[in-house]
Scaffold this motif. Structure first.
Motif, short mmCIF file in Angstrom:
data_model
loop_
_atom_site.label_atom_id
_atom_site.label_comp_id
_atom_site.label_asym_id
_atom_site.label_seq_id
_atom_site.Cartn_x
_atom_site.Cartn_y
_atom_site.Cartn_z
N LEU A 62 0.84 -1.19 0.00
CA LEU A 62 0.00 0.00 0.00
C LEU A 62 0.87 1.24 0.00
N THR A 63 0.29 2.32 -0.43
CA THR A 63 0.90 3.64 -0.31
C THR A 63 -0.10 4.53 0.40
N HIS A 90 -4.86 9.30 3.18
CA HIS A 90 -5.44 8.60 2.04
C HIS A 90 -4.57 7.39 1.73
N ASP A 92 -3.85 4.02 -0.79
CA ASP A 92 -4.07 3.30 -2.05
C ASP A 92 -3.99 1.81 -1.75
N SER A 136 -5.11 -0.61 -3.81
CA SER A 136 -5.38 -1.37 -5.04
C SER A 136 -4.67 -2.71 -5.07
N GLU A 175 -9.42 3.80 3.23
CA GLU A 175 -9.14 4.59 2.03
C GLU A 175 -9.04 6.07 2.32
#
Length: 507
Positions: A240-241, A262, A264, A266, A290
């Motif tokens: 994740l970032t 926030h 990411d 994905s 998220e």
């Protein structure tokens, strides 16, 4: 369930990493001491007495090992090496080859008179004399000679003369302890750890540079990015970032920091099946991760820190409006230091020489005497302070000045680099870099730099073959008349860190 636990673990780490790290970056005055070890505080060894204390006395009524064991000896955190004759335990007392202990304590004129069987050693203005087989020990100072009687007389074994290590060290002004778990005699020589001749004019200059940011109210704006990489697969992949916008307020004794994070997700989401996504609890967790807000509060006077976020409700099932409480003062006090004294030492109205000397003396008083590992860690901190911050430690560079300190323990090497930007006329900033590696494999590196009103921090941390995390943060300060909040709202649900840890373990 494993996927959900994985996401929970990463989210918890991310949430806890954001706020404490920003608190570290907010510290404007150069940190003058760090406690790398949490250890218990025990009373110092007693003064020489008659009869001499036994190993069991030193260990606070803990019996010496039943089986013969060659004990270790540690002096100011460093283990003594014996090439031939080893220390021994006889009649519950630790004896050591006389020359080894006296040399380690920087004694001079160390002699053994074969005719009289007298062993002598001198340290500064004190001379101590043992006679093999005689329980009477003579201590000579400028005020005259005194004698003490011990039931642990010196002896000769394998052509080596042995003396009772506790009495010998205490007679020369040392504190002596005993680690029963590792059968280690711990010798602390306070004078050798002090640095009375060290001067700290450079530290005075750094504190003068930092004073406006430390002593005046400041508004804070900044941002952060963080990336966590999975190293368990054949090819490393980003898990994740995260990014965060930061804003807040600081005062000489408080910090309020707010942020919006926030993430990411994905990569993590690509591993989930339709069945996973149908799990309502997992879906709620993903939605929460998220994007979430957090608030971090710190009151230096009380030593309390608070972390609040809606994510605490999602992650730990806490009530709405929950705040995690961290008692930093309690942790520091449990480590053997005094939070009130430590806070007073950051008072920039006092010159650095006075503060550093006092801090070193306070730390010497809290070195544990029943824990060899803790004693070694405490001694390293004390040795590091003048080695990194004293004027003699600095060398001139093209951009300013630098000092460094390194030490190695059990294959783990810690390195510290202090960089000062500027010249003899003006200091414009400073930076601290710390790295830790194990047998050549980097575990962590962290760099904090302040130039003018701008602070930047980078951190890389790795668990080999498991996970890598890197984080970058920038913050800018601006003078303000506003003051930070130091406590959560009156209706907040306060949960201690200990309680949270217990909840996570039981669940």
């Amino acid at each position: 369930m494993k996927k959900q636990f994985r996401i929970l673990s990463i989210a918890t780490a991310a949430l806890l990493a954001v706020s404490p790290m920003t608190a570290f970056a907010e510290e404007q005055a150069l940190p003058e001491a760090t406690n790398d070890a949490i250890v218990a505080v025990l009373p110092e060894g007693e003064a020489p007495a008659t009869p001499a204390p036994t190993v069991a006395d030193v260990a606070a009524d803990t019996a010496a090992p039943a089986a013969p064991v060659a004990p270790a000896v540690q002096v100011n955190g460093e283990s003594l090496t014996f090439t031939d004759a080893q220390p021994v335990i006889q009649n519950d007392r630790v004896f050591i080859p006389f020359r080894s202990v006296f040399e380690a304590l920087d004694a001079t004129d160390i002699t053994f008179d074969g005719a009289t069987q007298a062993i002598t050693a001198t340290k500064e203005d004190t001379t101590i004399t043992f006679t093999v087989g005689d329980p009477v020990i003579t201590i000579t100072t400028p005020e005259g000679s005194t004698t003490e009687t011990t039931d642990a007389p010196s002896f000769i074994q394998n052509d080596r003369a042995y003396v009772p290590v506790r009495f010998a060290a205490q007679a020369l002004g040392c504190t002596v302890g005993w680690d029963a778990n590792t059968t280690t005699a711990i010798l602390i020589d306070p004078e050798a750890l002090q640095a009375p001749d060290a001067t700290y004019a450079m530290l005075d200059r750094i504190n003068a540079f930092a004073a406006p940011y430390a002593q005046e109210n400041q508004s804070i704006t900044g941002d952060m990015t963080m990336n966590i990489t999975d190293l368990t697969a054949e090819e490393a992949a980003s898990l994740l970032t995260a990014t965060a916008e930061l804003n807040g307020l600081s005062s000489p004794t408080a910090l309020e920091l707010n942020g919006t994070v926030h993430m990411d997700l994905s990569t993590l989401l690509s591993d989930l099946t339709e069945e996973d996504m149908a799990d309502a609890s997992l879906s709620d967790l993903i939605d929460a991760l998220e994007g979430f807000d957090f608030t971090f509060l710190m009151d230096l006077e009380s030593g309390k820190m608070y972390l609040g976020s809606p994510l605490l409700e999602t992650l730990g099932g806490m009530a709405a409006n929950s705040y995690l409480e961290i008692d930093l003062a309690g942790l520091v006090n449990a480590a053997g230091m005094d939070w009130t004294s430590l806070l007073a030492s950051t008072n920039t109205d006092t010159d650095s020489k006075t503060l550093m000397d006092q801090m070193i003396n306070d730390l010497i008083d809290t070195i544990p005497t029943d824990n060899a590992i803790g004693a070694a860690a405490s001694c390293e901190i004390i040795k590091m302070m003048p080695a990194l911050f004293a004027d003699s430690a600095f060398t001139e560079t093209q951009t300013g000045y630098q000092s460094s300190y390194s030490y190695e323990t059990d294959g783990v090497t810690s390195n510290y680099l202090l960089t000062v930007f500027g010249d003899e006329n003006e200091i414009t900033g400073y930076g601290i870099t710390a790295t830790v590696d194990s047998q050549g494999i980097m575990i962590m590196t962290m760099d904090v730099t302040q130039i003018g009103a701008d602070t930047a921090m980078t951190m890389d941390m790795e668990i080999p073959d498991v996970m890598h995390m890197d984080m970058d943060m920038t913050m800018t300060y601006d003078a303000t008349t506003q003051t930070p909040d130091i406590e959560p709202p009156a209706n907040a649900n306060i949960v201690s860190l200990a309680t949270l840890t217990e909840m996570m373990i039981t669940e």
